[in-house]
Design an enzyme around this catalytic site. Sequence first.
Site, PDB file in Angstrom:
ATOM      1  N   GLU A  85       0.731  -1.250  -0.021  1.00  0.00           N
ATOM      2  CA  GLU A  85       0.103  -0.207  -0.169  1.00  0.00           C
ATOM      3  C   GLU A  85       1.012   1.220  -0.005  1.00  0.00           C
ATOM      4  O   GLU A  85       2.131   1.268   0.951  1.00  0.00           O
ATOM      5  CB  GLU A  85      -0.960  -0.004   1.255  1.00  0.00           C
ATOM      6  N   ALA A 100       2.164  -0.205  10.819  1.00  0.00           N
ATOM      7  CA  ALA A 100       1.701  -1.425  10.414  1.00  0.00           C
ATOM      8  C   ALA A 100       1.002  -1.532   9.322  1.00  0.00           C
ATOM      9  O   ALA A 100       0.498  -0.387   8.721  1.00  0.00           O
ATOM     10  CB  ALA A 100       1.184  -2.168  11.903  1.00  0.00           C
ATOM     11  N   MET A 101       0.761  -2.775   8.772  1.00  0.00           N
ATOM     12  CA  MET A 101      -0.023  -2.843   7.479  1.00  0.00           C
ATOM     13  C   MET A 101      -0.866  -4.019   7.404  1.00  0.00           C
ATOM     14  O   MET A 101      -0.549  -5.179   8.024  1.00  0.00           O
ATOM     15  CB  MET A 101       1.042  -3.031   6.411  1.00  0.00           C
ATOM     16  N   GLU A 102      -2.212  -3.854   7.183  1.00  0.00           N
ATOM     17  CA  GLU A 102      -3.212  -4.648   7.192  1.00  0.00           C
ATOM     18  C   GLU A 102      -3.681  -6.038   6.208  1.00  0.00           C
ATOM     19  O   GLU A 102      -4.419  -6.306   5.995  1.00  0.00           O
ATOM     20  CB  GLU A 102      -4.615  -4.045   7.231  1.00  0.00           C
ATOM     21  N   HIS A 131      -6.415  -1.948  15.190  1.00  0.00           N
ATOM     22  CA  HIS A 131      -6.664  -1.003  13.985  1.00  0.00           C
ATOM     23  C   HIS A 131      -6.459  -2.098  12.906  1.00  0.00           C
ATOM     24  O   HIS A 131      -7.347  -2.283  12.018  1.00  0.00           O
ATOM     25  CB  HIS A 131      -5.867   0.048  13.916  1.00  0.00           C
ATOM     26  N   GLU A 132      -5.212  -2.661  12.624  1.00  0.00           N
ATOM     27  CA  GLU A 132      -5.063  -3.645  11.613  1.00  0.00           C
ATOM     28  C   GLU A 132      -5.968  -4.770  11.509  1.00  0.00           C
ATOM     29  O   GLU A 132      -6.607  -5.060  10.562  1.00  0.00           O
ATOM     30  CB  GLU A 132      -3.640  -3.929  11.784  1.00  0.00           C
ATOM     31  N   HIS A 179      -9.319  -3.639  10.066  1.00  0.00           N
ATOM     32  CA  HIS A 179      -9.451  -3.521   8.705  1.00  0.00           C
ATOM     33  C   HIS A 179      -9.900  -4.782   8.068  1.00  0.00           C
ATOM     34  O   HIS A 179     -10.098  -4.591   6.767  1.00  0.00           O
ATOM     35  CB  HIS A 179      -7.949  -3.131   8.198  1.00  0.00           C
TER      36      HIS A 179
HETATM   37  N1  B3K Z   1      -2.945   1.093   5.662  1.00  0.00           N
HETATM   38  C1  B3K Z   1      -1.610   1.227   6.309  1.00  0.00           C
HETATM   39  C2  B3K Z   1      -0.875   2.507   5.642  1.00  0.00           C
HETATM   40  C3  B3K Z   1       0.087   2.076   4.565  1.00  0.00           C
HETATM   41  C4  B3K Z   1       0.507   3.341   3.758  1.00  0.00           C
HETATM   42  C5  B3K Z   1       1.995   3.078   3.422  1.00  0.00           C
HETATM   43  N2  B3K Z   1       2.358   4.245   2.326  1.00  0.00           N
HETATM   44  C6  B3K Z   1      -1.659   1.404   7.661  1.00  0.00           C
HETATM   45  C7  B3K Z   1      -2.915   1.682   8.349  1.00  0.00           C
HETATM   46  O1  B3K Z   1      -3.653   2.605   8.471  1.00  0.00           O
HETATM   47  O2  B3K Z   1      -3.318   0.486   8.839  1.00  0.00           O
HETATM   48 ZN    ZN Z   2      -5.486   1.809   8.900  1.00  0.00          ZN
END
Ligand code: B3K
Ligand code: ZN
Length: 882
Positions: free
Chosen positions: A127, A268-270, A303-304, A307
Site C-alpha cells: 500500500e 503497521a499494514m493490514e 486497528h489492523e 481493517h
Molecule cells: N494502511 C496502512 C498504511 C500504509 C501506507 C503506506 N504508504 C496502515 C494503516 O492505516 O493501517
Molecule cells: Zn489503517
Amino acid sequence: MSASAPQPIYLNDYRPPAYRVTHTELKFDLVSSATRVIARLHLERHPERQEGELPLVLDGEQLRLLHIAIDGQALEDDEYDVNESHLTVYRVPSTFVLDTEVEVDPEANTALEGLYLSNGMFCTQCEAEGFRRITFYPDRPDVMATFSTTVIGDKGSLPVLLSNGNPVEQGDLPNGKHFVTWDDPHPKPCYLFALVAGDLQKVEDHFTTMSGRDVTLQLWVEEENLSKTDHAMASLKRAMKWDEETYGREYDLDRFMIVAVNDFNMGAMENKGLNIFNSAAVLTHPQTATDATFQRVEGIVAHEYFHNWSGNRVTCRDWFQLSLKEGFTVFRDQCFSADTNSAPVKRIEDVSFFRTAQFAEDAGPTAHPVQPDHYIEIGNFYTLTIYEKGAEIVRMLRNLLGWEAFRQGSDLYFQRYDGQAVTIEDFVECMAEVSGLDLGQFMRWYFQAGTPEIDAIGEYDYAKGEYRLTLRQRTPPTPDQHEKLPLHIPVRMGLVGTKSGKDLSMTLEGESLGTDAVIHLRDEEQEFVFTDIAEAPVPSLLRGFSAPVKLRFPYGREDLAFLLQHDSDGFNRWDSGQRLALLALDDLIAAHRNGVEKVMDSRVTEAFRGLLTTDTDDKAVLAEMLTLPSEAYIAEQQPVVDVDAIHAARTFVKQALALALRDEFMAVYRANQSDAPYVPEPRQIAQRSLKNVALSYLMAIEDEEAVELARNQFEDGHNMTDVRTALTLLTHSSRGDIADPALKAFGEKWAHDPLVMDQWFSIQVTRPQSDALERVKFLMDHPAFSLTNPNKVRALIGAFAGQNRVNFHRADGEGYRLLADVVIELNKLNPEIAARIITPLTRWQRFDESRQALMKAELERIRAEELSSNVYEVIEKALATA
Ligand code: B3K
Ligand code: ZN
C-alpha cells in the site's frame, strides 16, 4: 527541480480499468539482489469498458522483464512496450492469461516499498502503490482477485516462508531450497498482498469465533523478541472479540498472522491474513516499553485487525477514498481503546493530539479535504486529515444517528458491498438510508478542507428567563479552496447554573431537550433561544468535542474556574482547565516579549490546588487535568509563533505551580508510588501517570529532594515508564552531573535493543538546553543510528524537529539547515519518509519574518535537488504561497 514535473491525478478522471484480473498466481524465487517473480494473471475485459479495442496497460516500476507470453505464446518485441512506469501490450483478446517473469533487487530497496530486506528477512509493503515494484499488474484497489502464491527460498537462511491466506502445499527443492504455496480465497486488491521470508520464531494461540470456528493466531518475530509478544497477542484476542460483540464482524480465514520487522515506513499494514508490523508497534516488555507504548500497541493491533472488514472485505474504489477505510477504522480502534481503558482519558488524548497536529495541517500549505480531489503522490496522503479528521466525521455520524441506527448502517454497508471496492458516498448513503436523515449538507465535511471556526456569544435575560446563544461559523480559505460553504455542525452542550452548579433543563422553541443536548448549526449564523432558564448559566459548549472545530466563547477566568469545578462533562471540565491555563499563558507570553516581570495568575494556582487536594477515583483524568497545554498547542493559538516566549511562559507556569504547591505535588507523588509488579492495566497506568506528572512539576524547581526522587526512580524503577520519565526529567534539567552518567549507563545497558535505543535518542534530542542541536549531530554518528531505518530517523531527527521547538527554531537557522540536509539525503533513500520528516519546515508562515526567510531558503535549497515525486509535491505546496 525534477526534469519533468510530476503531474496530478484527479478524482473526476476516475474510470473503471479496461481489464480486470480474476485470479493471480505468483511464484517468488527469493535471492537478495536478484529475486525472480513469475506471474500468471487471468485477465478479462471490464464489462463497463466495452468501447472499441483497448491495449493492456499494466503498472510496473524498477522491474527487469525477462519473459512475456499471452495464452502461452511468447510475445514478439513489436507486440509490447516497457517504459519506466508501464508495460503496454498493444492487442489482447477479451479473456486471456498473461505470463510474465521479472527480476527485482530487494537488497537495493531502501524506499521500503515493494519487496525489500530488513535484517536479512524478506518482506513487502504494497500500500499504496508498492505492488508495481514486484510485478507488472493493474496496481489499483478496484481490481480484486484471488491469489495463489508460491514462495521459494533457501531452507537454511529462510526457514519460514509466509504469504496471505492458508498454506496448501510445501516441500523441498534441489540446491537446499524449499517452498510453500499459499492460497487466499478472498478476492483482494494487490495493495493487500504480503510475503515474508526469514529466520523467524512464532508464538501461537487460538481464538474461537462467534460461529465456533477455530482460528490459529501466530505472531512471528526474531528469536530475541519472543519475550515481547504477550501483550500484542492478548490485544489481538480482545480486538477479535470486541469486533464480534460490537459490530458483529467475524474473522474469515483459518489463521491470522502478525510479523514484526525493524525497517518499516509506517506503524503497521493490514495485509489479508498476514499483518506486517513495525517492531515498534507490536513488541512490548515492562522493562523496555512505556505505558504509552503498551496502549499504542493495543490500538494498532486492533486497528489492523479491524481493517479485515473495514478495508479488506470492503475496500476503496480509488485512493481518493482512502479515508473510507482509514477514518472508519480509526474510529473503530478509538472506541475499542475507550472501552478497554479509560474512555474519558482516551478522548482527551485523541482530541488534544488532533487539535494540535491536525489543526496545524489544516492551516498549513498541505491542507486537503478528507476526500481529496487531486494528488501527485498518494504516499503523501496518509495524513492526520485522512485518518483522524476522517474518524471525527464518522464519530459525528455515529452521534447523529445514535448507536443503533449507526450499527444498522454499518451492517448494511458490509453486507451490500462485501467483496467490492466502493466510495465514501456509498458509506454515507447506507447511513442515510437506515436513518432517513438528509446527509447532503453533512457531506461537505468530506469535500471541504480547513478547520471551521465557531464564534459563540451568549446573553442571559433575567426578566424573561431566557438564554440567547448565537453561533457564527466560518471556515478560513485553504490553498486549493478559497470559497467555503457552511457545514452542518452538531454542537453538544449544556447550561450550567451559576447558583446551583448543576446542568439546567433546556427548552428550545417549546421543545424540552433535557440537560445535555445537541443543537445543529447549519447556517452561517444561528440564534438559539432557551426559555424557562431560572438562573444565570455558563454555557458548556462542544461537549466531548462533538465536532472537529475551533470554538471561541468570551469566557472570563471565573467562568472557566467554575466549569472546571462543576461541568458534568468530563471532557469539558478538562478543556476549561486548558482554556484557563491558556489565558494565563497569553499574559505571560506578552510579559516575556515586553520584558515585563512575569506574574502568575492566582486563579490557575487555586484551580490546581483544588485538583490536587480533592479526592478522586479517576487518577488518569486528574493526571490529564494537571498537564499544561503543550508548547505546540499554545503555538497553535498564537497569530505569530514566538517559540522562545512560549517556552519561557510555560516553564514559568510550571515552576510557579511547583513552588506554590510543592507539598501537594510531593504528597501526590508519594501516595502513588507502588512496588506492585508491573501490569499494563488502566488502574496502574493511571497511578503511574499521576505520580510522574507530580514528579515533572517537582523537577521544574530542581530542588535537591526532587532531584533525589528522580535519581532514585531512575535507579530503582522496575519498569520503563518510570525509568524513562526519570531519565527524561534529569536529562532536561540543569543537572548534567546526574543525567550524563545516567544516560551513559542506560545507553550501555540497552545497546542491544533498537527500540530502547530509539527512546535514548529521543530523550537527548528533545532537551531544551542550547546544546541539543550539537547532540543531534553527534548522535547521528552513533553506531546505533541509521538513516535507512525509519524508526531511527523519527527518534532522532523527527523528535528534534517536531518536539524541540526552541532548538529547532534557533535564530541562526542551524536547526532548519540540519533538517534540510537530512531531507536531501532521504529523498534519495526513502522518499516517503523524506516527505514526512520535512513537515516542520513547511509551516514557515507561522513564524517571524527572519525565521520565515531562513526556512524558505532551506526549502529552496531542497527544491534545487532532483526530487522524488513525494518531496516534490510537498515542496511545491510549501513554496506556492511564498
Ligand atoms: N494502511 C496502512 C498504511 C500504509 C501506507 C503506506 N504508504 C496502515 C494503516 O492505516 O493501517
Ligand atoms: Zn489503517
